[in-house]
Scaffold this motif. Structure first.
Motif, PDB file in Angstrom:
ATOM      1  N   UNK A   1     -21.987 -10.592  -6.758  1.00  0.00           N
ATOM      2  CA  UNK A   1     -22.179  -9.248  -7.289  1.00  0.00           C
ATOM      3  C   UNK A   1     -21.169  -8.243  -6.767  1.00  0.00           C
ATOM      4  N   UNK A   2     -21.657  -7.045  -6.434  1.00  0.00           N
ATOM      5  CA  UNK A   2     -20.772  -5.960  -6.028  1.00  0.00           C
ATOM      6  C   UNK A   2     -20.107  -6.208  -4.677  1.00  0.00           C
ATOM      7  N   UNK A   3     -20.623  -7.155  -3.908  1.00  0.00           N
ATOM      8  CA  UNK A   3     -20.059  -7.415  -2.582  1.00  0.00           C
ATOM      9  C   UNK A   3     -18.888  -8.385  -2.621  1.00  0.00           C
ATOM     10  N   UNK A   4     -18.497  -8.861  -3.803  1.00  0.00           N
ATOM     11  CA  UNK A   4     -17.551  -9.976  -3.876  1.00  0.00           C
ATOM     12  C   UNK A   4     -16.187  -9.612  -3.300  1.00  0.00           C
TER      13      UNK A   4
ATOM     14  N   UNK B   1     -18.489  -7.475 -16.631  1.00  0.00           N
ATOM     15  CA  UNK B   1     -19.073  -8.451 -17.551  1.00  0.00           C
ATOM     16  C   UNK B   1     -20.192  -9.264 -16.922  1.00  0.00           C
ATOM     17  N   UNK B   2     -20.290  -9.235 -15.575  1.00  0.00           N
ATOM     18  CA  UNK B   2     -21.290 -10.073 -14.920  1.00  0.00           C
ATOM     19  C   UNK B   2     -22.704  -9.662 -15.285  1.00  0.00           C
ATOM     20  N   UNK B   3     -22.891  -8.423 -15.749  1.00  0.00           N
ATOM     21  CA  UNK B   3     -24.225  -7.983 -16.121  1.00  0.00           C
ATOM     22  C   UNK B   3     -24.524  -8.117 -17.601  1.00  0.00           C
ATOM     23  N   UNK B   4     -23.646  -8.726 -18.349  1.00  0.00           N
ATOM     24  CA  UNK B   4     -23.832  -8.852 -19.794  1.00  0.00           C
ATOM     25  C   UNK B   4     -24.555 -10.151 -20.144  1.00  0.00           C
ATOM     26  N   UNK B   5     -25.685 -10.034 -20.788  1.00  0.00           N
ATOM     27  CA  UNK B   5     -26.351 -11.234 -21.276  1.00  0.00           C
ATOM     28  C   UNK B   5     -25.512 -11.829 -22.409  1.00  0.00           C
ATOM     29  N   UNK B   6     -25.356 -13.116 -22.369  1.00  0.00           N
ATOM     30  CA  UNK B   6     -24.666 -13.788 -23.464  1.00  0.00           C
ATOM     31  C   UNK B   6     -23.173 -13.890 -23.318  1.00  0.00           C
ATOM     32  N   UNK B   7     -22.582 -13.425 -22.186  1.00  0.00           N
ATOM     33  CA  UNK B   7     -21.136 -13.521 -22.058  1.00  0.00           C
ATOM     34  C   UNK B   7     -20.702 -14.969 -21.829  1.00  0.00           C
ATOM     35  N   UNK B   8     -21.574 -15.787 -21.271  1.00  0.00           N
ATOM     36  CA  UNK B   8     -21.181 -17.150 -20.941  1.00  0.00           C
ATOM     37  C   UNK B   8     -21.047 -18.044 -22.174  1.00  0.00           C
ATOM     38  N   UNK B   9     -21.980 -17.940 -23.108  1.00  0.00           N
ATOM     39  CA  UNK B   9     -21.950 -18.840 -24.270  1.00  0.00           C
ATOM     40  C   UNK B   9     -20.717 -18.649 -25.151  1.00  0.00           C
TER      41      UNK B   9
END
Length: 388
Positions: free
Chosen positions: A354-357, A324-332
């Protein structure tokens, strides 16, 4: 720290050693007088402790700075913590990739190595890919395996204290795997295994979006999402290590399973097919109506799952990572739902690692273990540990 008198002399030596070592690690370099002032120990005591630490390879006299060396008179001797005295590994074992991070004893990353893995790979093949990545990383960095002080591992599933994976639906052959025992065959140092979402929460608190926040929920949003939580700055695993398994909420009878949420064909996605999930996200970004509808279902379910966790834990911050981190609008949508149903809505942010988390959190796990060895006496961490 006040001076201690009486009691066990060997315990006093261990306490003094931990205090001095911590002071040196917190400073770039320091004189004996400066260490004595910071620790409250006498200068002769500090001198003796520094000699012992130097003999153990943990402290070394620092070379004088160029401008200091030019001054008249002999400059005061300065000492520094030898972060290069040992090394740490942080490992991620994922569905389609294994990752290894190498650091020194200060947690400074010295190198990284990835290996792709088929999603259907059996456990033996997945572990062999990991061993290959580790060997290549150590070879490139010129670090002998004997220099490793601890290894941290992040993996999907419910992980028991000894590193056994009690349950994992993400990786074939992973349920019941004695992962810690398997990996310990390759190392002569402690190996610590933890759930991937848990170590991701630790990583964000250490170096990511949650720096400075001690009550945090990290959501690893995949086909079956999981979450890791820090309460008062400490990882909350739950009684059996299964805290945060929000991917199981669909079992409460809420209709669609995770496999059907992101389907654009009416047929459930295979539980392991994250590549298909990635393709759905890509189609949604291109405006495909069926993909947009699938992503909307995914986001709404994610919002509900996170809201349930927030209501239970009341965190200061929710960090979203994974697919979901790459989805625009997931935060709102998430902020709106949390504002609607929570008495005190938390802040919401995307992962900054990102992918290193996961690998970064596994590295922090190893670093925490080494710090306990260096700075703890009889299980109690010495005072004035530097905030990380």
């Amino acid at each position: 720290m006040g001076r201690l008198t009486g009691g066990d002399p060997s315990l006093l030596r261990r306490i003094n050693s931990a205090v001095v070592l911590h002071a040196l690690r917190a400073a770039d370099r320091a004189t004996l007088t400066e260490i004595a002032r910071v620790t409250g120990l006498s200068r002769p005591t500090v001198e003796g402790v520094v000699e012992d630490l130097a003999a153990a390879g943990l402290v070394v006299e620092a070379a004088p700075e160029e401008n200091t060396a030019r001054r008249q008179g002999r400059p005061a001797r300065r000492f520094r913590f030898r972060a290069e005295a040992g090394h740490l590994l942080g490992l991620e074992i994922g569905t389609r990739r294994v990752t290894a991070l190498l650091s020194d004893l200060d947690g400074r990353v010295l190198g990284a190595q990835d290996r792709d893995v088929p999603e259907t790979a059996p456990a033996d093949e997945r572990l062999e890919r990991l061993r290959t990545a580790i060997a290549e990383l150590l070879r490139r960095a010129g670090v002998p395996r004997s220099s490793l002080r601890a290894v941290g591992v992040g993996t999907p599933g419910i992980v028991e204290a000894d590193g056994t994976v009690r349950l994992s639906t993400a990786l074939p052959g992973w349920t019941g795997l004695r992962l810690g025992a398997r990996l310990r065959r390759s190392f002569k140092c402690p190996v610590l295994v933890e759930n991937d979402a848990n170590v991701a929460a630790v990583a964000e608190h250490w170096k990511g979006a949650a720096t400075g926040c001690d009550d945090v929920v990290f959501v690893l949003a995949g086909l079956s999402p999981g979450a890791g939580s820090l309460i008062g700055g400490r990882l909350h695993r739950g009684f059996g290590g299964a805290a945060g398994e929000i991917g199981a909420l669909h079992l409460l009878g809420r209709g669609e399973t995770p496999e059907t949420l992101l389907s654009t064909t009416g047929r459930p996605l295979h539980p392991l097919d994250e590549q298909a999930v990635t393709e759905v996200f890509a189609l949604a970004r291109e405006g495909d109506p069926r993909a947009l509808a699938a992503v909307d279902r995914f986001v709404q379910r994610l919002v509900q799952d996170v809201a349930a966790l927030v209501l239970a834990l009341d965190p200061e911050l929710v960090v979203i990572g994974g697919l979901a981190a790459g989805l625009d609008g997931v935060l709102e949508p998430l902020r709106r739902e949390l504002a609607r149903c929570c008495l005190r809505p938390p802040q919401v942010a995307l992962s900054s690692l990102g992918e290193a988390v996961v690998a970064t959190g596994a590295l922090r796990l190893a670093l925490d273990h080494v710090e306990q060895q260096l700075f703890a006496v009889d299980g109690t961490v010495t005072a004035r540990r530097r905030a990380r």
